[in-house]
Design an enzyme around this catalytic site. Structure first.
Site, PDB file in Angstrom:
ATOM      1  N   ASN A 114       0.773  -1.087  -0.074  1.00 49.89           N
ATOM      2  CA  ASN A 114       0.168  -0.036   0.014  1.00 49.89           C
ATOM      3  C   ASN A 114       0.989   1.106  -0.122  1.00 49.89           C
ATOM      4  O   ASN A 114       0.775   2.266  -0.893  1.00 49.89           O
ATOM      5  CB  ASN A 114      -1.021   0.027   1.258  1.00 49.89           C
ATOM      6  CG  ASN A 114      -1.940  -1.180   1.098  1.00 49.89           C
ATOM      7  OD1 ASN A 114      -2.004  -1.843  -0.003  1.00 49.89           O
ATOM      8  ND2 ASN A 114      -2.754  -1.303   2.129  1.00 49.89           N
ATOM      9  N   THR A 159     -14.127  38.471 -32.095  1.00 48.83           N
ATOM     10  CA  THR A 159     -15.287  38.365 -30.847  1.00 48.83           C
ATOM     11  C   THR A 159     -16.427  37.666 -31.647  1.00 48.83           C
ATOM     12  O   THR A 159     -16.709  38.074 -32.907  1.00 48.83           O
ATOM     13  CB  THR A 159     -15.553  39.612 -30.243  1.00 48.83           C
ATOM     14  OG1 THR A 159     -16.225  40.379 -30.840  1.00 48.83           O
ATOM     15  CG2 THR A 159     -14.272  40.101 -29.587  1.00 48.83           C
ATOM     16  N   HIS A 160     -17.166  36.613 -30.922  1.00 49.35           N
ATOM     17  CA  HIS A 160     -18.218  35.815 -31.533  1.00 49.35           C
ATOM     18  C   HIS A 160     -17.619  35.401 -33.010  1.00 49.35           C
ATOM     19  O   HIS A 160     -18.630  35.146 -33.931  1.00 49.35           O
ATOM     20  CB  HIS A 160     -19.299  36.718 -31.712  1.00 49.35           C
ATOM     21  CG  HIS A 160     -19.668  37.502 -30.502  1.00 49.35           C
ATOM     22  ND1 HIS A 160     -20.518  37.196 -29.643  1.00 49.35           N
ATOM     23  CD2 HIS A 160     -19.269  38.943 -30.068  1.00 49.35           C
ATOM     24  CE1 HIS A 160     -20.603  38.027 -28.491  1.00 49.35           C
ATOM     25  NE2 HIS A 160     -19.799  39.092 -28.933  1.00 49.35           N
ATOM     26  N   ASN A 289      -5.621  17.622 -44.837  1.00 51.75           N
ATOM     27  CA  ASN A 289      -6.381  17.631 -43.573  1.00 51.75           C
ATOM     28  C   ASN A 289      -5.632  17.931 -42.484  1.00 51.75           C
ATOM     29  O   ASN A 289      -4.471  17.430 -42.503  1.00 51.75           O
ATOM     30  CB  ASN A 289      -7.210  16.227 -43.322  1.00 51.75           C
ATOM     31  CG  ASN A 289      -8.020  16.055 -44.376  1.00 51.75           C
ATOM     32  OD1 ASN A 289      -8.617  17.071 -45.120  1.00 51.75           O
ATOM     33  ND2 ASN A 289      -8.287  14.976 -44.977  1.00 51.75           N
ATOM     34  N   GLU A 294      -6.576  18.385 -35.426  1.00 47.56           N
ATOM     35  CA  GLU A 294      -7.779  17.871 -35.123  1.00 47.56           C
ATOM     36  C   GLU A 294      -7.952  16.569 -33.847  1.00 47.56           C
ATOM     37  O   GLU A 294      -8.748  16.593 -33.092  1.00 47.56           O
ATOM     38  CB  GLU A 294      -8.354  17.193 -36.289  1.00 47.56           C
ATOM     39  CG  GLU A 294      -8.907  18.201 -37.345  1.00 47.56           C
ATOM     40  CD  GLU A 294      -9.322  17.354 -38.568  1.00 47.56           C
ATOM     41  OE1 GLU A 294     -10.393  17.224 -38.790  1.00 47.56           O
ATOM     42  OE2 GLU A 294      -8.353  17.037 -39.472  1.00 47.56           O
ATOM     43  N   TYR A 321      -6.287   2.233   2.388  1.00 55.25           N
ATOM     44  CA  TYR A 321      -6.421   1.709   1.225  1.00 55.25           C
ATOM     45  C   TYR A 321      -7.519   0.980   0.688  1.00 55.25           C
ATOM     46  O   TYR A 321      -7.922  -0.057   1.692  1.00 55.25           O
ATOM     47  CB  TYR A 321      -4.965   1.031   0.936  1.00 55.25           C
ATOM     48  CG  TYR A 321      -4.795   0.271  -0.297  1.00 55.25           C
ATOM     49  CD1 TYR A 321      -4.219   1.008  -1.490  1.00 55.25           C
ATOM     50  CD2 TYR A 321      -5.345  -0.896  -0.812  1.00 55.25           C
ATOM     51  CE1 TYR A 321      -4.156   0.482  -2.677  1.00 55.25           C
ATOM     52  CE2 TYR A 321      -5.025  -1.384  -1.838  1.00 55.25           C
ATOM     53  CZ  TYR A 321      -4.828  -0.929  -2.815  1.00 55.25           C
ATOM     54  OH  TYR A 321      -4.629  -1.424  -3.993  1.00 55.25           O
ATOM     55  N   LYS A 329      -4.106   3.951 -11.888  1.00 56.77           N
ATOM     56  CA  LYS A 329      -3.012   4.079 -12.902  1.00 56.77           C
ATOM     57  C   LYS A 329      -3.392   4.152 -14.462  1.00 56.77           C
ATOM     58  O   LYS A 329      -2.628   5.040 -15.105  1.00 56.77           O
ATOM     59  CB  LYS A 329      -2.156   2.626 -12.804  1.00 56.77           C
ATOM     60  CG  LYS A 329      -1.387   2.565 -11.498  1.00 56.77           C
ATOM     61  CD  LYS A 329      -0.768   1.229 -11.081  1.00 56.77           C
ATOM     62  CE  LYS A 329      -1.007   1.149  -9.585  1.00 56.77           C
ATOM     63  NZ  LYS A 329      -2.244   1.222  -8.971  1.00 56.77           N
TER      64      LYS A 329
HETATM   65  N1  ARG Z   1      -1.429  -3.586  -7.320  1.00 54.22           N
HETATM   66  C1  ARG Z   1      -1.934  -2.952  -6.138  1.00 54.22           C
HETATM   67  C2  ARG Z   1      -2.485  -1.435  -6.468  1.00 54.22           C
HETATM   68  O1  ARG Z   1      -2.063  -0.940  -7.623  1.00 54.22           O
HETATM   69  C3  ARG Z   1      -0.934  -2.674  -5.055  1.00 54.22           C
HETATM   70  C4  ARG Z   1      -1.206  -2.570  -3.729  1.00 54.22           C
HETATM   71  C5  ARG Z   1      -2.231  -3.826  -3.147  1.00 54.22           C
HETATM   72  N2  ARG Z   1      -2.237  -3.759  -2.010  1.00 54.22           N
HETATM   73  C6  ARG Z   1      -3.072  -4.800  -1.488  1.00 54.22           C
HETATM   74  N3  ARG Z   1      -3.009  -4.860  -0.077  1.00 54.22           N
HETATM   75  N4  ARG Z   1      -3.847  -5.581  -2.222  1.00 54.22           N
HETATM   76  O2  ARG Z   1      -3.180  -0.323  -5.724  1.00 54.22           O
END
Ligand code: ARG
Length: 462
Positions: A114, A159-160, A289, A294, A321, A329
């Site tokens: 954690n 403007t506009h 293009n 874009e 946690y 991620k």
């Molecule tokens: N892969 C987990 C994450 O990205 C790592 C931490 C997990 N901790 C646990 N007690 N399961 O958050």
């Protein structure tokens, strides 16, 4: 359960993990990207454990060398990531024990995944913020060069999206420079709240070992240690803050992109984007293009989406946690990748942009863009602004009816609407006169644009 499938946390379990649950809960597919930060964090942790006497110097050395070898293995592409080992942390730890023997099992003393993962993401984001700020500086340098080159170039200001007053193209580019500068400052500020060490929080409550968190922080270049262990392992507000700043940057780039798309159309014909930043059509041979602007405009959507994902991910989570956090991620990585690529492409595109001065000038000359200058002229001759506004309005009406522009009117025609108009009026009705008259800090006069560029260069060291 075979020895190979045994989880580092398998002690209290009798049945093997459901195969689908294993895939569903694993994060190694995406968090392996954190390997370098994970290893650096582990090296610092082991070094700290040796300093406080929890590991012997010899144990620490073995662990650190083992971790360095693993880093080299990964970089050589010689590392088999295993889904059954769940994430980057357990993959590396298992490999360490494989390589260096039982002493590898001591690395995880006094920490938890954690605080480990929270540390890894902060190390990762800190590095990416620095890369992004470098990228933004390069883009700003490109903007300054373009603004300098086109400091005198006249274009219609809108403007506009209606022609309003003439401005200089350099001034317009400096508007983008200012927005990007605020974006860069926001990232610099977010970095301060990112660069704080969670390690030592362990699972949530801290650890009973005599750890030296300040030392770990120093080894890893963190500015300080997180004050509260529950907060340290659970919050991801630094990632949300970064992504919010990212969303603002993408909003800016989407606006800039919109202008480039409009300006490069046949209807505007203000700019020519380099061939290498455009693509053709498979059916219409005449097409060129503006794909890059874009796509940048389009990618603002995914970054806003990432921000919403992160906010929603954290919403209502009880301390400390929760596994939900593993979902932090991908949106973060995607945001970083999108930003770095978009800023990089923008920088190159800006260096390659050609400005069609003639089209812009002609466009600025249409649409009564110097009407305000005529009103200001009347005010200088003693007419009250509201009356001057009326006189100019009538003059514009006359021009529309007679299909001409203000500078095309004879003196007698203009004098129908105000007797104070004299021959010197033509000087203020020109586009050059109009832009040069706005000669104060923040104004569009070429002189002011050059001064603003000079100040920006001095401030940013560019
Ligand atoms: N892969 C987990 C994450 O990205 C790592 C931490 C997990 N901790 C646990 N007690 N399961 O958050």
């Amino acid at each position: 359960m075979s020895e190979q499938d045994k989880k580092p946390w398998g002690g209290r379990f009798t049945a093997a993990t459901n195969e689908f649950v294993e895939t569903y809960t694993a994060s190694v597919g995406f968090d392996k990207r954190l390997y370098r930060h994970d290893i650096n964090g582990s090296i610092a942790h082991a070094t700290m454990l040796a300093k406080v006497g929890v590991l012997t110097e010899a144990e620490c050395k073995t662990i650190v060398n083992g971790l360095k070898d693993i880093l080299a293995d990964i970089e050589r592409g010689d590392f088999a990531w295993s889904v059954s080992l769940e994430d980057v942390h357990m993959n590396i730890e298992a490999r360490l024990t494989e390589r260096v023997g039982a002493v590898g099992k001591k690395l995880h003393t006094g920490r938890s995944r954690n605080d480990q993962v929270a540390t890894d993401i902060r190390l990762y984001l800190r590095e990416e913020i620095d890369a992004l700020c470098e990228g933004l500086l390069a883009m700003q340098a490109a903007l300054l060069n373009l603004a300098e080159r086109e400091a005198e170039t006249i274009m219609p200001g809108f403007t506009h999206l209606q022609t309003a007053q003439p401005v200089t193209f350099g001034h317009h580019m400096m508007a983008w420079f200012e927005m990007i500068e605020r974006d860069r400052q926001r990232f610099i500020d977010a970095r301060k709240r990112t660069n704080i060490l969670p390690l030592g929080a362990a699972a949530l409550a801290g650890t009973s070992y005599p750890i030296d968190r300040a030392y770990t922080a120093e080894l890893l270049g963190f500015d300080s240690v997180a004050e509260n262990s529950l907060d340290a392992v659970s919050d991801r507000d630094f990632a949300i803050e970064f992504t919010a700043d990212a969303a603002i940057l993408m909003m800016h780039l989407s606006r800039f992109s919109e202008e480039l798309v409009l300006w490069s159309s046949a209807q505007f014909n203000f700019v020519d984007l380099g061939d290498s930043f455009c693509t053709g059509s498979s059916i219409m041979p005449q097409k060129k293009n503006p794909d890059v602007p874009e796509l940048v405009r389009g990618k603002s959507g995914r970054v806003y989406g990432n921000l919403t994902a992160l906010l929603t991910l954290m919403k209502s989570q009880p301390l400390a946690y929760n596994k939900d956090n593993q979902e932090d991620k991908e949106p973060l990585f995607d945001t970083v990748d999108t930003l770095l690529a978009s800023v990089h492409l923008y920088t190159e595109m800006l260096a390659d942009i050609q400005v069609n001065k003639k089209s812009m000038y002609e466009a600025a000359a249409r649409g009564f863009s110097t009407a305000t200058d005529l009103a200001d002229y009347l005010v200088r001759k003693g007419v009250a602004f509201r009356d001057a506004h009326e006189v100019v309005g009538l003059s514009v009406r006359f021009c529309i009816d007679n299909n001409k522009d203000l500078p095309d009117c004879s003196l007698a025609e203009l004098q129908q609407f105000s007797k104070v108009i004299e021959d010197d009026v033509y000087a203020v009705l020109t586009l050059e006169g109009s832009v040069s008259a706005r000669n104060h800090i923040g104004g569009t006069a070429p002189e002011q644009v050059r001064a603003a560029i000079g100040r920006a260069r001095a401030r940013l060291g560019l």
